[in-house]
Design a protein around this motif. Structure first.
Motif, mmCIF file in Angstrom:
data_model
loop_
_atom_site.group_PDB
_atom_site.id
_atom_site.type_symbol
_atom_site.label_atom_id
_atom_site.label_comp_id
_atom_site.label_asym_id
_atom_site.label_seq_id
_atom_site.Cartn_x
_atom_site.Cartn_y
_atom_site.Cartn_z
ATOM 1 N N ALA A 163 0.760 -1.168 0.096
ATOM 2 C CA ALA A 163 -0.166 -0.088 0.110
ATOM 3 C C ALA A 163 0.807 1.276 -0.118
ATOM 4 O O ALA A 163 0.233 2.276 -0.657
ATOM 5 N N GLY A 164 1.902 1.291 0.848
ATOM 6 C CA GLY A 164 2.759 2.594 0.727
ATOM 7 C C GLY A 164 3.518 2.788 -0.518
ATOM 8 O O GLY A 164 3.581 3.784 -0.922
ATOM 9 N N LEU A 165 3.807 1.886 -1.281
ATOM 10 C CA LEU A 165 4.394 1.851 -2.681
ATOM 11 C C LEU A 165 3.321 2.245 -3.726
ATOM 12 O O LEU A 165 3.633 3.223 -4.561
ATOM 13 N N GLU A 166 1.937 1.764 -3.576
ATOM 14 C CA GLU A 166 0.913 2.229 -4.299
ATOM 15 C C GLU A 166 0.722 3.694 -4.418
ATOM 16 O O GLU A 166 0.465 4.297 -5.146
ATOM 17 N N ASP A 167 0.504 4.053 -2.879
ATOM 18 C CA ASP A 167 -0.007 5.271 -2.605
ATOM 19 C C ASP A 167 1.271 6.467 -3.272
ATOM 20 O O ASP A 167 0.869 7.310 -3.792
ATOM 21 N N HIS A 168 2.522 5.934 -3.076
ATOM 22 C CA HIS A 168 3.626 6.884 -3.518
ATOM 23 C C HIS A 168 3.324 7.023 -5.064
ATOM 24 O O HIS A 168 3.503 8.214 -5.440
ATOM 25 N N PHE A 169 3.419 6.013 -5.830
ATOM 26 C CA PHE A 169 3.438 5.941 -6.971
ATOM 27 C C PHE A 169 2.194 6.709 -7.763
ATOM 28 O O PHE A 169 2.330 7.567 -8.631
#
Length: 467
Positions: free
Chosen positions: A345-351
């Motif tokens: 989720a953290g990498l999705e949100d950042h992307f």
């Protein structure tokens, strides 16, 4: 519009776009709680297959929340830049993924494209990406914002110094401030989550932070993370407000549960800009978000939590914020169950945020009842920094004693900066060198001594005023 695909002997049917997006989303507990997740890995793959062949233009014609009933939808649709969208308008979601991973999609192209992307398009393509893809593409995005320093420059990594105290004790806050600054934390913002939302108490904290920054001539900005209505009242009373904070979500109903609207945020944005307190720029808003917030307010409209989170970024984009922070593991295991889900989720949100043109930070964190630990935070921290994240939290010991959750410490930020050679914002780095806290190579100089600049910090009293 409904969608059907035949895989082997099994036929999979998806009633509409929001159902397709939900079924295509990587597994997470919040979508299971909402009853909208894929029932099996096979169904998830079928949905991703259909999604890959869906034209990007379809998102302009089928909305996941109706235009007539949701002001976030209206904001997204009315603000869509067709000219900026044109270079990718012919692509499917799968074709868009391939283009994003190509050398054609460089920093210049992605910056120009950002206004042409609707949040749902970005959420959709993220569902087709593995972790490596999310990192590689986000790394190519560069989003730069300014207030008293410059955040988001390539090759730099910033931190929010978070000196929270369970009773808003000024001496305790000041001690955490000095501790964080000695570890080079605080260039993104010095931000306090107040124990009380009382206007007088919040105003006292604003005064404390302003006096601290002015006394030591620190090129950074302050923020007390209170409700936007409280900040507006304090601006009208002449309080020293740098940044306006607000938690936001991706539907009008969810934002109503927070007691906010687009009009209220616009009023606060204009009021803060009118103060003219920035020295190198005028980005004055600080937003926090988190997957699951709309579901917890029963305001998700059947939309999966990652897609509706990305819609919150569509709202944030309107106000050209200095900082946007996904507080990724804070809401709890009901929404992101374990370390694997939190990291994804953290990498999705950042992307997604970076593709939409936002300065994305991440509170890399978990609550103590989640199936996660420090190893998970270390993994996400390293991946987030490699992906070009703008900022993280700096919490004394990584344990917030007021909010009672686990986050990243001053030491964590220092370690990742050393590992990847990522100094703080340039203006802040110059101040660290001037005050003999850090040298030009990022090495701390203070050792066991207190730098001369902080000698007078010891005179801070319980009321937060120097003597």
């Amino acid at each position: 519009m409904s969608f059907t695909i035949q895989l082997g002997r099994h036929s999979y049917h998806f009633a509409d776009l929001k159902t397709l997006l939900a079924k295509a989303s990587p597994a997470r507990s919040g979508d299971y709680l909402a009853g909208i997740a894929a029932a099996s890995h096979e169904e998830r793959v079928a949905a991703q297959w259909v999604l890959a062949d869906l034209p990007l233009r379809h998102f302009m014609n089928e909305l996941v929340i109706p235009y007539e009933s949701d002001e976030i939808t209206r904001l997204i649709v009315d603000g869509h830049d067709l000219a900026a969208f044109a270079p990718v308008a012919h692509l499917t979601v799968g074709g868009f993924r391939d283009w994003l991973l190509s050398d054609t999609a460089d920093t210049v192209a992605l910056t120009a494209l950002a206004p042409g992307l609707m949040p749902e398009m970005v959420a959709a393509v993220s569902k087709l990406m593995r972790m490596q893809d999310l990192i590689v593409v986000a790394k190519k995005c560069e989003v730069i914002t300014r207030f008293r320093n410059t955040i988001g420059l390539r090759g730099h990594f910033s931190t929010r110094l978070q000196p929270n105290h369970p009773s808003d004790n000024a001496a305790g806050i000041a001690a955490s401030l000095i501790d964080g600054l000695l570890y080079a934390s605080g260039d993104a913002v010095i931000g306090i989550n107040p124990a009380s939302d009382n206007t007088q108490a919040v105003g006292r904290l604003m005064g404390l932070l302003d006096e601290f920054i002015q006394r030591f001539e620190i090129p950074t900005q302050s923020c007390v993370l209170t409700h936007v209505s409280t900040t507006l009242a304090l601006i009208n009373q002449g309080a020293p407000v740098d940044l306006v904070f607000q938690s936001i979500a991706g539907s009008e109903a969810a934002n109503s549960s927070f007691g906010i609207s687009v009009a209220m945020l616009s009023e606060a944005h204009d009021a803060a800009q009118s103060l003219g307190r920035g020295t190198v720029g005028d980005n004055v808003m600080y937003f926090e978000t988190g997957q699951g917030s709309a579901l917890s307010a029963n305001a998700h409209h059947g939309v999966d939590q990652q897609t509706i989170e990305t819609r919150a970024y569509g709202l944030a984009r309107k106000f050209s914020p200095l900082l946007v922070n996904t507080v990724v593991g804070f809401i709890g295991p009901e929404y992101l169950y374990n370390g694997k889900q939190i990291i994804r989720a953290g990498l999705e949100d950042h992307f997604c945020g970076k593709l939409l043109g936002l300065p994305m930070g991440c509170d890399i964190c978990y609550t103590n009842h989640a199936e996660a630990d420090q190893d998970d935070l270390d993994t996400l921290l390293t991946q987030f920094a490699l992906a070009g994240g703008s900022f993280i939290m700096g919490v004394p010991g990584g344990d917030d004693i007021m909010l009672n959750y686990q986050s990243t410490s001053f030491h964590d930020a220092l370690a990742i900066r050393r590992l990847l050679s990522l100094p703080p914002a340039p203006e802040f780095l110059q101040w660290l060198q001037k005050t003999e806290i850090m040298d030009g190579k990022g090495n701390l100089l203070s050792g066991q001594r207190l730098p001369p600049v902080f000698a007078k910090a010891l005179t801070f009293t319980e009321t937060g005023h120097g003597q």
